[in-house]
Design a protein around this motif. Structure first.
Motif, PDB file in Angstrom:
ATOM      1  N   ALA A  67       0.801  -1.215   0.199  1.00 42.64           N
ATOM      2  CA  ALA A  67       0.029   0.011  -0.099  1.00 42.64           C
ATOM      3  C   ALA A  67       1.151   1.229  -0.163  1.00 42.64           C
ATOM      4  O   ALA A  67       1.892   1.116   0.572  1.00 42.64           O
ATOM      5  N   THR A  68       0.410   2.434  -0.451  1.00 38.52           N
ATOM      6  CA  THR A  68       0.932   3.657  -0.387  1.00 38.52           C
ATOM      7  C   THR A  68       0.448   4.362   0.592  1.00 38.52           C
ATOM      8  O   THR A  68      -0.516   4.561   0.710  1.00 38.52           O
ATOM      9  N   GLU A  96      -1.813  -1.554  -5.206  1.00 38.47           N
ATOM     10  CA  GLU A  96      -2.409  -1.679  -3.734  1.00 38.47           C
ATOM     11  C   GLU A  96      -2.931  -0.412  -3.245  1.00 38.47           C
ATOM     12  O   GLU A  96      -2.782   0.658  -3.694  1.00 38.47           O
ATOM     13  N   PRO A  97      -3.831  -0.296  -2.262  1.00 32.57           N
ATOM     14  CA  PRO A  97      -4.724   0.927  -2.105  1.00 32.57           C
ATOM     15  C   PRO A  97      -3.709   1.988  -1.460  1.00 32.57           C
ATOM     16  O   PRO A  97      -2.666   1.769  -0.853  1.00 32.57           O
ATOM     17  N   THR A  98      -4.215   3.363  -1.358  1.00 31.01           N
ATOM     18  CA  THR A  98      -3.584   4.303  -1.000  1.00 31.01           C
ATOM     19  C   THR A  98      -4.158   4.814   0.443  1.00 31.01           C
ATOM     20  O   THR A  98      -5.354   4.735   0.479  1.00 31.01           O
TER      21      THR A  98
END
Length: 208
Positions: A67-68, A96-98
């Motif tokens: 994820a970021t 991947e999600p932020t």
């Protein structure tokens, strides 16, 4: 910090990769690459630009290894990321999600130009806050064109400081998935069929 990434896919060749700054790219399959953070980014004041080019007949899958995590800087809370996508072949973009943590503000712009016979899947997921955090802000804007004609103009804002925020029931998570030219997509959320072909599925809630 400024980070610039170029990924170019050509039929019959390995993807061409050029990276500067805190984002690296690793080839993990014949037509697959993963984005990797080589330093903490984005922090407040950072800018990220990712350009993806998929030539006719080429296929490319873009993923990220984690994820970021968006964090505020010491003096600046706002950071930006820009995705420039030029698609004449097939692109599957699903990072991947932020996670917009603490009091950070993150602005995302996606500029997409496609050929009529392109094939696209583009997925975006955002979460405001880690556990117990609710003060972050995210704005996502998408401009998508097919053969020079508008396909989609779309904007979403999340966080308690956006204009439509409701301190009791404001959504803090978003998932969106754009497909072109497919329309036979089933999943969680609301699906909007687009006039030029393809569809957009969106979902909002408290947690991803």
């Amino acid at each position: 910090m400024r980070s610039d990434v170029l990924i170019a896919a050509r039929r019959g060749h390995a993807p061409h990769i050029d990276c500067r700054g805190a984002i690296a790219v690793r080839r993990t399959g014949v037509d697959t690459v993963h984005l990797v953070s080589s330093a903490a980014t984005p922090l407040g004041g950072d800018g990220i630009r990712v350009r993806v080019v998929v030539e006719p007949g080429a296929r490319l899958r873009v993923r990220s290894v984690a994820a970021t995590l968006v964090l505020p800087g010491a003096r600046i809370a706002e950071s930006q990321s820009v995705w420039e996508l030029e698609v004449a072949g097939a692109l599957d973009l699903d990072p991947e999600p932020t996670i917009v943590a603490a009091s950070s503000r993150h602005l995302t712009q996606t500029r997409l130009t496609m050929a009529v016979d392109a094939d696209l899947r583009l997925r975006e997921r955002v979460q405001i806050g880690r556990s117990g955090e609710r003060e972050g802000f995210w704005s996502g804007t998408m401009h998508a064109d097919v053969d020079g004609t508008p396909l989609l103009r779309h904007r979403v804002e999340l966080g308690l400081t956006c204009l439509t925020a409701d301190a009791i029931a404001a959504p803090l998570a978003y998932a969106g998935e754009l497909h072109y030219p497919r329309t036979d997509i089933t999943g969680t959320g609301t699906t909007l069929h687009l006039a030029r072909g393809g569809c957009l599925t969106t979902w909002q809630g408290d947690r991803l």
